[in-house]
Design a protein around this motif. Sequence first.
Motif, mmCIF file in Angstrom:
data_model
loop_
_atom_site.group_PDB
_atom_site.id
_atom_site.type_symbol
_atom_site.label_atom_id
_atom_site.label_comp_id
_atom_site.label_asym_id
_atom_site.label_seq_id
_atom_site.Cartn_x
_atom_site.Cartn_y
_atom_site.Cartn_z
ATOM 1 N N THR B 433 69.241 2.746 38.862
ATOM 2 C CA THR B 433 70.574 2.149 38.830
ATOM 3 C C THR B 433 71.139 1.833 40.204
ATOM 4 N N GLY B 434 70.446 2.196 41.260
ATOM 5 C CA GLY B 434 70.998 1.959 42.596
ATOM 6 C C GLY B 434 70.698 0.557 43.095
ATOM 7 N N LYS B 435 71.232 0.283 44.269
ATOM 8 C CA LYS B 435 71.049 -1.035 44.869
ATOM 9 C C LYS B 435 69.589 -1.222 45.272
ATOM 10 N N GLY B 436 68.978 -2.245 44.763
ATOM 11 C CA GLY B 436 67.586 -2.537 45.090
ATOM 12 C C GLY B 436 66.590 -1.650 44.366
ATOM 13 N N TYR B 437 67.084 -0.794 43.481
ATOM 14 C CA TYR B 437 66.179 0.165 42.821
ATOM 15 C C TYR B 437 65.317 -0.510 41.761
ATOM 16 N N GLU B 438 65.963 -1.305 40.912
ATOM 17 C CA GLU B 438 65.220 -1.958 39.835
ATOM 18 C C GLU B 438 64.127 -2.863 40.422
ATOM 19 N N GLU B 439 64.485 -3.546 41.492
ATOM 20 C CA GLU B 439 63.526 -4.426 42.137
ATOM 21 C C GLU B 439 62.332 -3.630 42.670
ATOM 22 N N PHE B 440 62.654 -2.437 43.169
ATOM 23 C CA PHE B 440 61.603 -1.572 43.709
ATOM 24 C C PHE B 440 60.647 -1.147 42.594
ATOM 25 N N ILE B 441 61.232 -0.743 41.469
ATOM 26 C CA ILE B 441 60.405 -0.325 40.338
ATOM 27 C C ILE B 441 59.511 -1.500 39.885
ATOM 28 N N ALA B 442 60.123 -2.665 39.779
ATOM 29 C CA ALA B 442 59.371 -3.838 39.322
ATOM 30 C C ALA B 442 58.202 -4.107 40.266
ATOM 31 N N ARG B 443 58.497 -3.977 41.562
ATOM 32 C CA ARG B 443 57.460 -4.236 42.556
ATOM 33 C C ARG B 443 56.304 -3.248 42.389
ATOM 34 N N VAL B 444 56.674 -1.977 42.181
ATOM 35 C CA VAL B 444 55.638 -0.954 42.030
ATOM 36 C C VAL B 444 54.805 -1.226 40.781
ATOM 37 N N MET B 445 55.505 -1.540 39.699
ATOM 38 C CA MET B 445 54.781 -1.752 38.443
ATOM 39 C C MET B 445 53.862 -2.968 38.524
ATOM 40 N N GLU B 446 54.392 -4.037 39.102
ATOM 41 C CA GLU B 446 53.641 -5.286 39.066
ATOM 42 C C GLU B 446 52.653 -5.408 40.220
ATOM 43 N N GLU B 447 53.172 -5.248 41.435
ATOM 44 C CA GLU B 447 52.303 -5.498 42.581
ATOM 45 C C GLU B 447 51.301 -4.376 42.807
ATOM 46 N N GLU B 448 51.720 -3.178 42.536
ATOM 47 C CA GLU B 448 50.834 -2.055 42.871
ATOM 48 C C GLU B 448 49.947 -1.662 41.691
ATOM 49 N N ARG B 449 50.166 -2.274 40.582
ATOM 50 C CA ARG B 449 49.329 -2.022 39.405
ATOM 51 C C ARG B 449 49.251 -0.542 39.072
ATOM 52 N N ILE B 450 50.408 0.036 38.920
ATOM 53 C CA ILE B 450 50.488 1.428 38.483
ATOM 54 C C ILE B 450 50.578 1.413 36.960
ATOM 55 N N ASN B 451 49.890 2.329 36.324
ATOM 56 C CA ASN B 451 49.931 2.386 34.867
ATOM 57 C C ASN B 451 51.110 3.231 34.418
ATOM 58 N N TYR B 452 52.153 2.575 33.967
ATOM 59 C CA TYR B 452 53.313 3.292 33.445
ATOM 60 C C TYR B 452 53.121 3.535 31.957
ATOM 61 N N ILE B 453 53.173 4.767 31.574
ATOM 62 C CA ILE B 453 52.964 5.102 30.158
ATOM 63 C C ILE B 453 54.242 5.756 29.646
ATOM 64 N N ARG B 454 54.825 5.141 28.611
ATOM 65 C CA ARG B 454 56.051 5.720 28.079
ATOM 66 C C ARG B 454 55.669 6.843 27.120
ATOM 67 N N GLY B 455 55.955 8.048 27.521
ATOM 68 C CA GLY B 455 55.603 9.181 26.662
ATOM 69 C C GLY B 455 55.597 10.465 27.445
ATOM 70 N N LYS B 456 55.484 11.541 26.706
ATOM 71 C CA LYS B 456 55.492 12.836 27.381
ATOM 72 C C LYS B 456 54.097 13.431 27.341
ATOM 73 N N VAL B 457 53.810 14.186 28.364
ATOM 74 C CA VAL B 457 52.524 14.878 28.383
ATOM 75 C C VAL B 457 52.675 16.167 27.607
ATOM 76 N N ALA B 458 51.786 16.357 26.655
ATOM 77 C CA ALA B 458 51.905 17.544 25.806
ATOM 78 C C ALA B 458 51.194 18.730 26.427
ATOM 79 N N LYS B 459 50.145 18.453 27.169
ATOM 80 C CA LYS B 459 49.305 19.554 27.608
ATOM 81 C C LYS B 459 48.435 19.109 28.781
ATOM 82 N N ILE B 460 48.157 20.038 29.653
ATOM 83 C CA ILE B 460 47.186 19.771 30.713
ATOM 84 C C ILE B 460 46.220 20.955 30.726
ATOM 85 N N TYR B 461 44.960 20.675 30.749
ATOM 86 C CA TYR B 461 44.017 21.786 30.905
ATOM 87 C C TYR B 461 42.868 21.372 31.796
#
Lengths: 139, 644, 312
Positions: B433-461
Amino acid sequence: MKEDFEPKIVAFLCNWCAYAGADMAGTSRLKYPANVVPIKVMCSGRVDPEFILNAFEKGADGVFIGGCHPGDCHYVNGNLRTRRRVKMMKKLLEQMGVNPKRLRLEWISATEGAKFARVIKEFVEEIKELGPSPWRERR
Amino acid sequence: MARRIGVFVCHCGVNIAGVVDVERVAEEIKKHPNVVFATTYQYMCSDPGQNLIRQKIEEENLDAVVIAACSPAMHEETFRNVCKDYFNPYRCEMANIREQCSWVHDGKEATEKAIKIVKATVEKLKENEDLLPILVPVEKRCLVIGGGIAGIQAALDIADAGYEVILVEKEPSIGGRMAQLSETFPTLDCSQCILTPKMVALSRHPKVKLYAYSEILDISGYVGNFTVKILKKPRYVDEDKCTVCGDCEKVCPVIVPNEFEMGRKPRKAIYIPFPQAVPSTYTLDREACLGLAPLTCAQCKDACEAGAIDYDMQPKIVEEKVGAIIVATGYNLYDKNKLVEYGYGEDDDIITSLEFERMLSASGPTQGKIIKPSTGEVPKKIVFIQCAGSRDRQHMPYCSSICCMYTAKHALLYKHHVPDGEAYVFYIDIRATGKGYEEFIARVMEEERINYIRGKVAKIYREGNKLIVCGVDTLTGRRIEIKADLVVLAMAIVGKEETKEIAKLLKVAIDEGGFLKESHPKLKPVEALSRGIYFAGCCQSPKDIPSAVAQASAAASKVLALFAKDRLEKDPLVAVIDEEHCSGCGVCISVCPYGAMTWQNGKAKCIEALCEGCGTCAAACPSNNIEMRNFKDEQIEKMVEVVI
Amino acid sequence: MEGKKMKNVKKKIAMYWGAGCGGCDVSLLGIHEKLLDLLDEIEIVFWPCAMDIKYEDLEKMEDKSIDIAFYNGAIRTEENEEIAKLLRKKAKLMVAYGSCAIEGCVIGLANLYNKKEIFEAVYLKNETTKEKILPSRDLPEFLPYLKTLDQVVKVDAFIPGCPPPKPVLEEALDALLQGKTKFGKEVALCEECPRKDTKPEKIEISKFYRWHEKEDNGECFLAQGIICMGPATRAGCKGECISANIPCTGCMGALPRVRDQGAAMLSAIASLLDVEDEKEDEVIDSIKDIIGTFYKYSTAKLLPRGGMKDES
């Protein structure tokens, strides 16, 4: 008979915690029974045992006191003095033949709107259970 | 002479009038003794509302008014200011029929209760005395507790305005959390590079007295006149003599984890937490040292050419007088040991966001290299988990506010360090919600090809060399399993234990997250309920650096406004003793928490400047010989009478 | 001139003994030789304890013919009540004499129990009572609860104490004979307490002791943890009990601004407590009888219609 009984309850609320907590309950729109009428005092330590007896004599079915949590009293330790007075007052009420549950002290911080609504609900239920104050029939 | 009281019932739009029959309240209260006028209006607090009050005071010749509206915490001052032109402000009282009535009750009951509340207020008002504020002098010095970015900013603002500041920092160096960060979102400025000039400016400022490695022991007094006891812990190193040559550190035989590095790097018993520390000096950790008394090792002292080391240094308690206090004690991360689903954070390769920050830092434990702590290899697959402990009813219900942003930054920096690596981010929502924040997120998602997964991690082992991260992609409904090398938990932000201690000393409430409770969540976000105490930064709620800095400057401006006056007005609602009828039993003197009740010629006497008006003495006096101004026994009893 | 003439006319005085121990009647003799001066100014027209007179003689007197009627003792029987009303009719000034008449005194503690319980305790279950006979015939009816004089008739003046101590009585009699109904000190006993100078800067109580449980060190009883009602009790007795090393139990009654002496002192005592949280209950519970401690003389005022019964 107890079903339609709507108890009259006076609540002495300290300005800094319980009164602010009651405001918080309002801001959060948390419903509770309207039987309780608040009277603001600066500190729960202001509540003189004579106020409590006076309230019962005037026809209250229950008396509620809300103060800051121990250690958080805006005035250092007024709430502890009240706690001790209330404990003694409960013993007095019991000896008089009055159910000590009619007097209730609770710690409610300025953030605890939900707690305020909950304990008031509980207290009103409890007093409904107990029925009208024995003072009433003497008036 | 009998009061001529006017009652003004506010609709507050539909907030009150939507539930309470305000016309009936006005009609009923007109019948009450001494009430000569009653009316209702849409918004009493508006200009026309205030003018209505003025007009009716004149027309109806009113000499006291009750405003039945919101909580006095909201508008008591507003309405008392309106009345000030006509009569003493204590002839104006508010009846709270919104927060404690219309917002919490329904229909007929609400109206009945509103009438009672207004009646009680009228009864109190009848006996109110005209009072003038008590004037007390102001100590124009400010205490700032905590030397993170918020504390530094507040201190600099006040000092720049020409007032003295006492800054107390518990750690050996100021800088706080910001000093631990590598880069800051969304601009990727080097955190230390932008912070250290401020640290240095603070330490060199002639108006700032810095107590680093010190703690607050006690705070007493009231706005304008606080007395603070500060414990200066012994560093066993003379700050003025230490040249930070590091010879002592080389010879020290004791190795312990460095707290600044989140324990991910060792330090010696004699250490400097980080190279740019302010004050620039070594500190000897008494707990870790082989032994100061009796002395079992003196290698550091022998090595110190400057002769800065003094094993006999003693803790010192200093007392400072200040007029205002800013609390800027910062935050902690939620304890990762409480996250059962993420293996209690016991696995070496499951790290917290702050540990990752240190890893990214050039001066950190890995000199800025991203590694898998268990093997030292470069992690090829990394999973970031947002809301670890936040927005979770089992842990902390609130949003920690900054994790979406710094996780995006972490993912981006990871990709810059490990271009062939794969990064996954588990998230609930993205809040930018901050100034330039949404743009930053978009840049990370698109340009940096980070896999954003909507969900919670249930377990790590763990499976051999890998961590198996199991979760669900709630957008597709697919189950997901990632064989990761490294997992970074964006831990919930919580208030510090130490803040609780400070809050106790200051009599300030703390919420469930351990954050300080402000006077009003919207309109007084930097003020405590008690006057003269202000908050800055994450001790009040989780926030990012710009918000913390803004709040710090806001707190500073509040302090400056306070210091602009030579004398403060103190509430005159103090205790009054009828000295003629005092027997000198000493009960009030024994119970007064402020020492305001004193002996004089075998009787009690109240010192008004010290009295805070709690009324404990009045309740305790066995002769009923003490009255609280405008909270007299008879007022309270009358109020009780009319509400029953 | 008028005043001079008045002085020669002796004031007509009545004294009646209601429900009480009789100490009040005796206390009048406690003013010693002052009694002789008094007798120059008064004529006793009714005093069953000291002279041979019948109720019918009182009935025959003209209304308002008695100048001052002193009523001591509480109202426990129909007879007490009847005489109180009769005296009120016959007297210009009605004076409640002593703690029983004013606030019920020790016998007011009986209001914690009903008539049946009281009769059983006194006439049936009491070990020293050999013949278990309940009083029945030809006796005035025992009222369901004890009343104070002002609960039955209008009272013009009050002489406190159990019984009224000499200095209090002397001042009261002087005032009443001059037609004044207000007298007595309006400050608590501490002011004239012989131990006043031993009060510490602050009183903090960490444990309660009953009077016999602790060796008296001569200091303020409260500072020793011994409950003393002095702070909540009217001055005037000059601390007779304290001089005899006994803490005040409050017989002189509440201060003028206090409606409830017991609650006032309870509040003070609770406020003076300085104990750790864990010990708080234990210390408070060590006061076994709250009413007996704080309402020794005023239970009839606390429970004007006897003990309460709270359902459930």
